[in-house]
Write an enzyme that holds these catalytic residues in place. Structure first.
Site, PDB file in Angstrom:
ATOM      1  N   GLY A  31      -9.205  -7.731  -4.123  1.00 52.52           N
ATOM      2  CA  GLY A  31      -8.307  -7.945  -5.253  1.00 52.52           C
ATOM      3  C   GLY A  31      -8.374  -6.860  -6.305  1.00 52.52           C
ATOM      4  O   GLY A  31      -8.905  -5.782  -6.095  1.00 52.52           O
ATOM      5  N   TYR A  32      -7.802  -7.184  -7.453  1.00 54.41           N
ATOM      6  CA  TYR A  32      -7.561  -6.214  -8.532  1.00 54.41           C
ATOM      7  C   TYR A  32      -6.874  -4.981  -7.922  1.00 54.41           C
ATOM      8  O   TYR A  32      -7.370  -3.856  -7.971  1.00 54.41           O
ATOM      9  CB  TYR A  32      -8.826  -5.855  -9.323  1.00 54.41           C
ATOM     10  CG  TYR A  32      -8.447  -5.678 -10.776  1.00 54.41           C
ATOM     11  CD1 TYR A  32      -8.133  -6.785 -11.557  1.00 54.41           C
ATOM     12  CD2 TYR A  32      -8.295  -4.418 -11.331  1.00 54.41           C
ATOM     13  CE1 TYR A  32      -7.694  -6.637 -12.862  1.00 54.41           C
ATOM     14  CE2 TYR A  32      -7.854  -4.259 -12.633  1.00 54.41           C
ATOM     15  CZ  TYR A  32      -7.554  -5.379 -13.392  1.00 54.41           C
ATOM     16  OH  TYR A  32      -7.108  -5.229 -14.665  1.00 54.41           O
ATOM     17  N   HIS A  37      -4.521  -0.018  -2.302  1.00 56.17           N
ATOM     18  CA  HIS A  37      -4.270  -1.265  -1.551  1.00 56.17           C
ATOM     19  C   HIS A  37      -2.795  -1.389  -1.184  1.00 56.17           C
ATOM     20  O   HIS A  37      -2.447  -1.807  -0.086  1.00 56.17           O
ATOM     21  CB  HIS A  37      -4.621  -2.495  -2.401  1.00 56.17           C
ATOM     22  CG  HIS A  37      -6.048  -2.588  -2.823  1.00 56.17           C
ATOM     23  ND1 HIS A  37      -6.430  -2.501  -4.145  1.00 56.17           N
ATOM     24  CD2 HIS A  37      -7.179  -2.801  -2.124  1.00 56.17           C
ATOM     25  CE1 HIS A  37      -7.735  -2.650  -4.237  1.00 56.17           C
ATOM     26  NE2 HIS A  37      -8.219  -2.833  -3.026  1.00 56.17           N
ATOM     27  N   GLY A 147      -8.696   1.724   3.765  1.00 58.26           N
ATOM     28  CA  GLY A 147      -8.524   3.036   3.140  1.00 58.26           C
ATOM     29  C   GLY A 147      -9.688   3.963   3.458  1.00 58.26           C
ATOM     30  O   GLY A 147     -10.843   3.527   3.546  1.00 58.26           O
ATOM     31  N   LYS A 149     -11.054   5.941   1.558  1.00 57.34           N
ATOM     32  CA  LYS A 149     -12.000   6.109   0.457  1.00 57.34           C
ATOM     33  C   LYS A 149     -13.351   5.501   0.835  1.00 57.34           C
ATOM     34  O   LYS A 149     -14.398   6.037   0.517  1.00 57.34           O
ATOM     35  CB  LYS A 149     -11.481   5.478  -0.820  1.00 57.34           C
ATOM     36  CG  LYS A 149     -12.441   5.757  -1.953  1.00 57.34           C
ATOM     37  CD  LYS A 149     -11.804   5.533  -3.258  1.00 57.34           C
ATOM     38  CE  LYS A 149     -12.735   4.870  -4.220  1.00 57.34           C
ATOM     39  NZ  LYS A 149     -13.462   3.731  -3.773  1.00 57.34           N
TER      40      LYS A 149
END
Ligand code: PAF
Length: 281
Positions: A31-32, A37, A147, A149
């Protein structure tokens, strides 16, 4: 778009779709949501008939003293963003629903999890693998999107899928960066103005390293030195690791050749940030 809070309800919704041969794309998140995302969701939307997004801040992947309690949470905001990015269903379980009482089974791995973030955050990947394995069993997606990252996370999950015969394709998507180069992360919200400014040294040091390699440097320790020097120029940055590794095995390299991952983790104040670049040499 619907928000579903129980495993049973999610399974009931997805079962008939799967029987009709619909392709299910899955984006697991804590989330956030940010652009990183959302890029995964848009790709899932392109590839699939049904896009499922999970939002679950997973306690088992946080170590003691880490930011589980303070991790940013905002379902209303996330639901709006996910819907705009093409999600059909959000799976939003609470901890009790996800783990049940007396849950004592974990998924773990050796080797790939011993380096980089695995070395700095003992137990972290055990928590990630366990929750992702559970989510794969609950959602049973055709494809799942992650992702770059979290490059080590992707490598670990690909290996888990291979070793445990999960019937899902892992799709790795590029890092999404702010205009000034900072890699997007939900944790960037913890940074104050000065810390955010200092954080720019992370991507800049990685881009400098990439340019150095592109200009012909093949000595990994010299590339590493350059990154460390750049990061150390900011007194706010505390280096956790700077590593040049083989992108497949995540083992340290001396000579820059083949598929190379340059990975950095630092702390700025209480905030842990990671970033990386991958290159073929
Ligand atoms: O990358 C993340 O946000 C988390 O590690 C994941 C994959 C959702 C598991 O909790």
């Amino acid at each position: 778009m619907e928000i579903v809070r129980t495993k049973r309800e999610l399974r009931e919704k997805l079962r008939p779709e799967r029987r009709k041969g619909k392709v299910i794309g899955f984006v697991p998140t804590m989330g956030y949501l940010h652009e990183g995302h959302l890029s995964l969701m848009r790709k899932a939307r392109e590839d699939s008939d049904i896009v499922v997004v999970s939002i679950f801040v997973n306690p088992t992947q946080f170590g003691e003293g880490e930011d589980y309690e303070t991790y940013p949470r905002d379902l209303e905001r996330d639901a709006k963003l996910a819907q705009e990015a093409g999600a059909d269903l959000i799976f939003f379980p609470d901890v009790k629903e996800m783990y049940g009482e007396g849950s004592i089974t974990y998924v773990d791995m050796t080797g790939l999890t011993d380096t980089l973030c695995g070395a700095s955050r003992p137990g972290h990947f055990r928590g990630v693998m366990t929750v992702v394995a559970k989510l794969f069993n609950i959602v049973d997606p055709n494809k799942a999107y992650f992702g770059q990252k979290d490059a080590q996370q992707v490598a670990v999950l690909k290996k888990m899928v291979e070793d445990l015969d999960f019937n899902v394709d892992i799709v790795e998507m590029p890092i999404v960066r702010e205009k000034d180069g900072l890699a997007m992360s939900s944790r960037n919200t913890y940074l104050n103005g000065a810390q955010r400014e200092a954080a720019l040294a992370i991507s800049r040091s990685l881009f400098e390293a990439r340019s150095l390699i592109e200009a012909g440097e093949r000595d990994a320790s010299r590339v590493k030195e350059r990154i460390v020097r750049k990061l150390s120029s900011s007194p706010m940055i505390l280096i956790d690791y700077v590593e040049l590794v083989d992108a497949g095995t995540l083992k340290s390299i001396q000579e820059v050749k083949g598929s190379v991952l340059i990975a950095v983790a630092v702390k700025i104040g209480d905030t842990r940030l990671i970033d990386n670049v991958k290159l073929e040499v």
